[in-house]
Scaffold this motif. Sequence first.
Motif, mmCIF file in Angstrom:
data_model
loop_
_atom_site.group_PDB
_atom_site.id
_atom_site.type_symbol
_atom_site.label_atom_id
_atom_site.label_comp_id
_atom_site.label_asym_id
_atom_site.label_seq_id
_atom_site.Cartn_x
_atom_site.Cartn_y
_atom_site.Cartn_z
ATOM 1 N N SER A 4 32.523 43.092 44.352
ATOM 2 C CA SER A 4 33.447 42.514 43.374
ATOM 3 C C SER A 4 33.417 43.200 42.007
ATOM 4 O O SER A 4 34.400 43.156 41.273
ATOM 5 C CB SER A 4 33.169 41.016 43.197
ATOM 6 O OG SER A 4 31.877 40.823 42.680
ATOM 7 N N GLU A 5 32.299 43.816 41.661
ATOM 8 C CA GLU A 5 32.179 44.453 40.341
ATOM 9 C C GLU A 5 32.980 45.754 40.289
ATOM 10 O O GLU A 5 32.959 46.549 41.223
ATOM 11 C CB GLU A 5 30.711 44.744 40.047
ATOM 12 C CG GLU A 5 30.420 45.046 38.610
ATOM 13 C CD GLU A 5 30.575 43.844 37.697
ATOM 14 O OE1 GLU A 5 31.260 44.004 36.660
ATOM 15 O OE2 GLU A 5 30.032 42.774 37.994
ATOM 16 N N ARG A 6 33.675 45.976 39.200
ATOM 17 C CA ARG A 6 34.520 47.163 39.052
ATOM 18 C C ARG A 6 33.714 48.368 38.550
ATOM 19 O O ARG A 6 32.737 48.229 37.822
ATOM 20 C CB ARG A 6 35.663 46.880 38.105
ATOM 21 C CG ARG A 6 36.599 45.801 38.638
ATOM 22 C CD ARG A 6 37.840 45.668 37.805
ATOM 23 N NE ARG A 6 38.611 44.511 38.191
ATOM 24 C CZ ARG A 6 39.452 44.483 39.219
ATOM 25 N NH1 ARG A 6 39.612 45.540 39.966
ATOM 26 N NH2 ARG A 6 40.134 43.390 39.503
ATOM 27 N N VAL A 7 34.168 49.536 38.933
ATOM 28 C CA VAL A 7 33.549 50.799 38.541
ATOM 29 C C VAL A 7 33.462 50.913 37.020
ATOM 30 O O VAL A 7 32.446 51.352 36.477
ATOM 31 C CB VAL A 7 34.341 51.988 39.144
ATOM 32 C CG1 VAL A 7 33.947 53.302 38.496
ATOM 33 C CG2 VAL A 7 34.154 52.037 40.652
ATOM 34 N N ALA A 8 34.500 50.498 36.326
ATOM 35 C CA ALA A 8 34.554 50.635 34.866
ATOM 36 C C ALA A 8 33.365 49.982 34.171
ATOM 37 O O ALA A 8 32.939 50.438 33.109
ATOM 38 C CB ALA A 8 35.855 50.057 34.334
ATOM 39 N N ALA A 9 32.797 48.941 34.767
ATOM 40 C CA ALA A 9 31.694 48.228 34.137
ATOM 41 C C ALA A 9 30.403 49.043 34.110
ATOM 42 O O ALA A 9 29.528 48.782 33.285
ATOM 43 C CB ALA A 9 31.452 46.904 34.864
ATOM 44 N N SER A 25 21.678 43.152 39.627
ATOM 45 C CA SER A 25 22.222 42.140 40.546
ATOM 46 C C SER A 25 23.736 42.084 40.574
ATOM 47 O O SER A 25 24.314 41.045 40.899
ATOM 48 C CB SER A 25 21.637 40.749 40.232
ATOM 49 O OG SER A 25 20.246 40.774 40.351
ATOM 50 N N ALA A 26 24.391 43.176 40.237
ATOM 51 C CA ALA A 26 25.853 43.219 40.333
ATOM 52 C C ALA A 26 26.256 43.151 41.805
ATOM 53 O O ALA A 26 25.568 43.674 42.672
ATOM 54 C CB ALA A 26 26.381 44.512 39.715
ATOM 55 N N ASP A 27 27.365 42.507 42.062
ATOM 56 C CA ASP A 27 27.900 42.426 43.422
ATOM 57 C C ASP A 27 28.822 43.623 43.631
ATOM 58 O O ASP A 27 29.910 43.680 43.046
ATOM 59 C CB ASP A 27 28.678 41.129 43.614
ATOM 60 C CG ASP A 27 29.323 41.013 44.978
ATOM 61 O OD1 ASP A 27 29.048 41.862 45.859
ATOM 62 O OD2 ASP A 27 30.113 40.074 45.170
ATOM 63 N N ALA A 32 39.143 53.388 37.782
ATOM 64 C CA ALA A 32 38.265 52.499 37.022
ATOM 65 C C ALA A 32 38.308 51.069 37.553
ATOM 66 O O ALA A 32 37.307 50.352 37.480
ATOM 67 C CB ALA A 32 38.650 52.527 35.542
ATOM 68 N N VAL A 33 39.424 50.650 38.133
ATOM 69 C CA VAL A 33 39.573 49.279 38.622
ATOM 70 C C VAL A 33 39.019 49.075 40.034
ATOM 71 O O VAL A 33 38.932 47.947 40.499
ATOM 72 C CB VAL A 33 41.048 48.832 38.575
ATOM 73 C CG1 VAL A 33 41.550 48.804 37.134
ATOM 74 C CG2 VAL A 33 41.916 49.714 39.445
ATOM 75 N N GLU A 34 38.611 50.156 40.699
ATOM 76 C CA GLU A 34 38.059 50.014 42.044
ATOM 77 C C GLU A 34 36.703 49.338 41.995
ATOM 78 O O GLU A 34 36.027 49.333 40.967
ATOM 79 C CB GLU A 34 37.916 51.384 42.717
ATOM 80 C CG GLU A 34 39.239 51.971 43.138
ATOM 81 C CD GLU A 34 39.061 53.292 43.877
ATOM 82 O OE1 GLU A 34 38.400 53.298 44.929
ATOM 83 O OE2 GLU A 34 39.589 54.302 43.376
#
Length: 124
Positions: free
Chosen positions: A64-69, A59-61, A16-18
């Motif tokens: 840097s954006e985590r899988v969990a989101a 527009s998520a990067d 999830a943190v990847e």
Amino acid sequence: MLISNVYRPMIFNCQAVERLAEAARRMEEHKVGALAVLDGERVAGIITERDLVRALASSADPASERVAAYASTQIKTASLGEDSGEVARRMLEAGIRHLPVDDHGRLVGMVSMRDLLTLETWAV
């Protein structure tokens, strides 16, 4: 036919943190459209190609954006003893293309609409 005869018994996953970019690379590497999302050793969700598209559209990067989101956390599953036709109906009703397969609560693989369509096509 039973799901046990159709599903893919290999479990490709990510944590999830990847970052989203790493999940996308893993999907490409394994030629799959979904990964089980783990929080430690617990299955916390599923991330699919559709989820990645949704992230990019917002527009998520991905670096840097985590899988969990963006992972789906309301997980539906199929059981090894279920009929493939019934599983296909459930997937169509829910509008999903990938379904984790469990065996008495333990994740054992994944089944996709492509797997079920292949079964239907070759069964004729």
